[in-house]
Design a protein around this motif. Structure first.
Motif, short mmCIF file in Angstrom:
data_model
loop_
_atom_site.label_atom_id
_atom_site.label_comp_id
_atom_site.label_asym_id
_atom_site.label_seq_id
_atom_site.Cartn_x
_atom_site.Cartn_y
_atom_site.Cartn_z
N ASP A 130 0.83 -1.21 0.00
CA ASP A 130 0.00 0.00 0.00
C ASP A 130 0.87 1.26 0.00
OD1 ASP A 130 -2.78 -0.97 0.04
OD2 ASP A 130 -2.21 -1.84 1.97
N ASP A 131 2.02 1.22 0.70
CA ASP A 131 2.95 2.35 0.67
C ASP A 131 3.49 2.57 -0.73
OD1 ASP A 131 2.60 2.70 3.41
OD2 ASP A 131 4.47 1.69 3.95
N SER A 146 10.09 -8.44 5.20
CA SER A 146 9.73 -9.67 4.50
C SER A 146 8.33 -9.61 3.89
CB SER A 146 9.87 -10.89 5.41
OG SER A 146 9.01 -10.79 6.52
N ASN A 147 7.38 -8.95 4.57
CA ASN A 147 6.03 -8.86 4.00
C ASN A 147 6.03 -8.02 2.71
OD1 ASN A 147 6.39 -6.45 5.73
ND2 ASN A 147 4.26 -6.01 5.24
N VAL A 148 6.88 -7.00 2.65
CA VAL A 148 6.97 -6.17 1.44
C VAL A 148 7.66 -6.96 0.33
CG1 VAL A 148 7.83 -4.01 0.45
CG2 VAL A 148 7.02 -4.06 2.82
N VAL A 149 8.73 -7.65 0.67
CA VAL A 149 9.42 -8.49 -0.31
C VAL A 149 8.45 -9.48 -0.91
CG1 VAL A 149 11.17 -10.29 -0.60
CG2 VAL A 149 11.72 -8.22 0.70
N ASN A 150 7.70 -10.17 -0.07
CA ASN A 150 6.72 -11.15 -0.56
C ASN A 150 5.65 -10.48 -1.41
OD1 ASN A 150 7.95 -13.46 0.53
ND2 ASN A 150 7.03 -13.05 2.53
N GLY A 151 5.27 -9.27 -1.05
CA GLY A 151 4.26 -8.54 -1.81
C GLY A 151 4.76 -8.03 -3.15
N MET A 196 3.18 -9.33 -13.06
CA MET A 196 3.17 -7.87 -12.95
C MET A 196 1.89 -7.31 -12.34
SD MET A 196 5.17 -6.57 -16.30
CE MET A 196 6.81 -7.12 -16.64
N ILE A 197 1.30 -8.06 -11.41
CA ILE A 197 0.11 -7.59 -10.69
C ILE A 197 0.47 -7.50 -9.21
CG2 ILE A 197 -2.30 -8.03 -10.09
CD1 ILE A 197 -1.82 -7.50 -13.10
N MET A 198 0.27 -6.31 -8.63
CA MET A 198 0.55 -6.10 -7.21
C MET A 198 -0.76 -6.11 -6.45
SD MET A 198 2.73 -3.01 -5.43
CE MET A 198 1.61 -1.68 -5.87
N TYR A 248 -6.12 -4.54 -6.66
CA TYR A 248 -5.00 -5.06 -7.43
C TYR A 248 -4.48 -3.95 -8.34
CZ TYR A 248 -6.94 -9.52 -5.93
OH TYR A 248 -7.41 -10.56 -5.17
N VAL A 249 -3.20 -4.03 -8.69
CA VAL A 249 -2.58 -2.98 -9.50
C VAL A 249 -1.73 -3.62 -10.59
CG1 VAL A 249 -1.18 -0.89 -9.48
CG2 VAL A 249 -2.43 -1.55 -7.41
#
Length: 187
Positions: free
Chosen positions: A36-37, A82-87, A97-99, A105-106
């Motif tokens: 989200d950041d 780690s949660n950002v890396v996984n995300g 290429m979908i976040m 979703y982006v």
């Protein structure tokens, strides 16, 4: 980009964005707490260039957005949680290429992701595998003196070499002090 301190990693990322005529988003890996950041930073940059992130549909009943052509630079890539890396693994995967964000979703297929680190060995291997590796070598004394000379042409080359030598060959230390002003080193 990986290499020592103050050897041009951020400058190269900015120059890349400029050459591609894309908006530049700079984020510190220590400060990103979630995808989200990442999304919020991209939204800010997109609004600045008057090319806002738009909803292009829905996915699994949630909004599905698309980011515009931007360069997203993450400094200190090795410090991502780690949660950002996984995300970021799926968004950085060429076939996905979908976040995923909290409320949707982006599509990030138009984003050029650039990471920089001084600690390449500390990057989670699956994340590292999604980047091309470009080594940024440290400056030698002659190169550092030339950097000082470009910024202070009124100085003699020998004075620039003296500043370079005493700075430990770290560009930001050779060029400024805590106030952003050149420091003069007395013998």
């Amino acid at each position: 980009f990986h290499g020592g301190r103050s050897n041009g990693k951020t400058m190269m990322a900015k120059l890349t964005a400029k050459a591609l005529e894309r908006a530049f988003v700079e984020a510190d890996g220590n400060l990103i707490k979630s995808t989200d950041d990442v999304f919020d930073l991209a939204c800010g940059a997109a609004d600045e260039i008057r090319c806002p992130i738009v909803q292009i549909g829905t996915k699994n009943g949630l909004p599905f957005y698309q980011m515009p052509n931007i360069v997203f630079f993450i400094d200190e890539l090795h410090s991502l949680k780690s949660n950002v890396v996984n995300g970021l693994l799926k968004p950085l995967e060429a076939k996905d290429m979908i976040m995923t964000i909290k409320d949707g979703y982006v599509d990030v297929s138009k984003v050029l992701w650039i990471g920089a680190t001084t600690e390449r060995g500390d990057i989670f291997p699956p994340l590292e595998s999604r980047f091309y590796k470009i080594a940024m070598l440290d400056y030698n004394l002659t190169e550092m003196a030339e950097i000082v000379k470009v910024n202070f042409p009124q100085w003699s080359l020998s004075d620039c070499e003296a500043v370079a030598q005493r700075s430990g060959l770290i560009a930001r230390e050779a060029l400024s002090d805590d106030d952003g002003k050149l420091r003069v080193i007395e013998n």
